[in-house]
Enzyme design. Sequence first.
Site, mmCIF file in Angstrom:
data_model
loop_
_atom_site.group_PDB
_atom_site.id
_atom_site.type_symbol
_atom_site.label_atom_id
_atom_site.label_comp_id
_atom_site.label_asym_id
_atom_site.label_seq_id
_atom_site.Cartn_x
_atom_site.Cartn_y
_atom_site.Cartn_z
ATOM 1 N N HIS A 1 0.972 -1.191 0.133
ATOM 2 C CA HIS A 1 0.046 -0.052 0.008
ATOM 3 C C HIS A 1 1.084 1.231 -0.055
ATOM 4 O O HIS A 1 1.902 1.147 0.528
ATOM 5 C CB HIS A 1 -0.887 -0.078 1.272
ATOM 6 N N ASP B 1 3.227 -4.721 8.136
ATOM 7 C CA ASP B 1 2.216 -3.706 7.873
ATOM 8 C C ASP B 1 0.992 -4.733 8.256
ATOM 9 O O ASP B 1 0.538 -5.525 7.392
ATOM 10 C CB ASP B 1 2.022 -2.992 6.553
ATOM 11 N N GLN C 1 -4.260 -5.013 7.153
ATOM 12 C CA GLN C 1 -5.315 -5.887 6.572
ATOM 13 C C GLN C 1 -5.174 -7.296 7.097
ATOM 14 O O GLN C 1 -6.048 -8.135 6.615
ATOM 15 C CB GLN C 1 -4.908 -5.926 5.092
ATOM 16 N N LYS D 1 -10.190 -0.124 10.776
ATOM 17 C CA LYS D 1 -10.592 -1.515 9.798
ATOM 18 C C LYS D 1 -10.834 -2.558 10.518
ATOM 19 O O LYS D 1 -10.988 -3.922 10.168
ATOM 20 C CB LYS D 1 -9.269 -1.909 8.987
ATOM 21 N N CYS E 1 -4.733 2.707 -3.674
ATOM 22 C CA CYS E 1 -3.433 3.067 -3.056
ATOM 23 C C CYS E 1 -2.092 2.067 -3.458
ATOM 24 O O CYS E 1 -1.616 1.842 -2.210
ATOM 25 C CB CYS E 1 -3.640 3.290 -1.758
HETATM 26 N N1 7TS Z 1 -1.465 -0.563 4.792
HETATM 27 C C1 7TS Z 1 -2.497 -1.588 4.166
HETATM 28 C C2 7TS Z 1 -2.136 -2.747 3.658
HETATM 29 C C3 7TS Z 1 -3.676 -0.818 3.847
HETATM 30 O O1 7TS Z 1 -4.756 -1.694 3.225
HETATM 31 C C4 7TS Z 1 -4.108 0.362 4.421
HETATM 32 C C5 7TS Z 1 -5.338 0.950 3.920
HETATM 33 C C6 7TS Z 1 -2.917 1.188 4.897
HETATM 34 C C7 7TS Z 1 -1.986 0.513 5.073
HETATM 35 C C8 7TS Z 1 -3.455 2.411 5.393
HETATM 36 O O2 7TS Z 1 -4.395 2.386 6.452
HETATM 37 P P1 7TS Z 1 -4.987 3.846 6.991
HETATM 38 O O3 7TS Z 1 -5.936 3.427 8.110
HETATM 39 O O4 7TS Z 1 -3.777 4.628 7.535
HETATM 40 O O5 7TS Z 1 -5.639 4.524 5.643
HETATM 41 N N2 7TS Z 1 -6.058 0.482 2.928
HETATM 42 C C9 7TS Z 1 -7.174 0.945 2.288
HETATM 43 C C10 7TS Z 1 -7.715 0.393 1.361
HETATM 44 O O6 7TS Z 1 -7.452 -0.796 0.736
HETATM 45 N N3 7TS Z 1 -8.931 0.943 0.484
HETATM 46 O O7 7TS Z 1 -8.889 2.115 1.556
HETATM 47 C C11 7TS Z 1 -7.999 2.123 2.487
#
Ligand code: 7TS
Length: 417
Positions: free
Chosen positions: A123, A200, A203, A226, A366
């Site tokens: 990401h 990371d 997910q 999430k 992303c």
């Molecule tokens: N890493 C992964 C693997 C992610 O899927 C996401 C967000 C992030 C980091 C960043 O997370 P945040 O909470 O700081 O935004 N992924 C997604 C997505 O897949 N669609 O919207 C956000």
Amino acid sequence: MRVIDEERALELRKDFPLIDGSKGIYIDNAATTQKASCVLDAVRDYYLNANANPYRGVYDLSVRATEAHESARRAAAEFIHAGRPEEIIFTRNATESLNLVAFSLSELLLEPGDEILITVFEHHSNMLPWQQAAKRHGAVLRYIECEQDGTITEENFRSMLTPKTKIVSMAQVSNVLGRQYDIKKFAQIAHENGSVFVADGAQSVPHIPVDVQDLDVDFLAFSGHKMYGPMGIGVLYGKMEYLEKMPPFLTGGEMIEYVRRDGATFAEVPHKFEAGTVNVGGAVGLEAAIRYIQSIGLDAISQREEMLASYAMEKMTQIEGVHILGSADPKEHTGILTFTLDDVHPHDVATILDADGIAVRAGHHCAQPLMAFIKKADGRPVMATTRASFSFYNTKEEIDRFAASLAQIRRKMGYGI
Ligand code: 7TS
């Protein structure tokens, strides 16, 4: 373990007021999940009964706010099996957690010419912070390429490590491919090479049991929103041996021991990394979300999400023109199915699904370098895709309706069936 069958899923759905009884179908859970009422109640209760600026006051309310924040820290530590609560740093989200570690760890470790190793499927939140760190320190950012189905072999991983590789960072589960990587093995290989391993978990932590001590990762980042918790709260787990040596990321109030005109001594970990007034309400919501997940059980959740992905995959592969990215094995999808539909742009796919009340994500997710890397049958990069991502509260009936709607899209766009 209490299995989540259709009946139980409908029962659990009552915990989510926004989607309970709704005609709409929410299958964009990898972007953010819906919020459980117990989470909303806990946040409201905190603001109604214990709100004050924590860590600063000696009066009762401030002490209660401090205790609420620390209780959430203990809950997060227990949830991912951290050795001690001080190894949990609260941030705004996984993005901030990854920026923190990329900034402070690289300050500690990187010399010009050193290498940072990440994968092509990261990401952007686990890519840009390392690009910036490499620029600041004259280091080289290298990318492991996966196979087209997302596989990374041990040989491939080993071949990318050099004596200059100081840091390796990768997602435990890809937000596009849904694939789960054996980060225990990769962390071990990285350690044998003398590299620090950052995971990371944005997910993975909401969907599968994660034990940082068993995995032996040095850092793990994830987001509360999430995992049924509020937006604006995230976690960075880090091993104390690194956290103690790393310089702070943000500076200012609350992260100091003593300030002089010409400098300052910093507070102990974790406070050294939590500058300014912290998000107690968010932390309280996160603790409620953790307790909620624990009450259902991550084993039951992951089993349910795997079943839903399997069911959806079976339906989707019968639809002409649908191509699912990643593995052909639904077990390798952690509830995430990203796909293309021949002749139709993903934004049109998502818009037509939306007309049927179905919420999916379209675009590059992303992960633009991955979109440029994954090829269609004609050899051209996919560039954009549509993604359906399931939570335990989704049902087979919703997937039937999603598949029925998807099956009509090419015809609606004038391509026949
Ligand atoms: N890493 C992964 C693997 C992610 O899927 C996401 C967000 C992030 C980091 C960043 O997370 P945040 O909470 O700081 O935004 N992924 C997604 C997505 O897949 N669609 O919207 C956000």
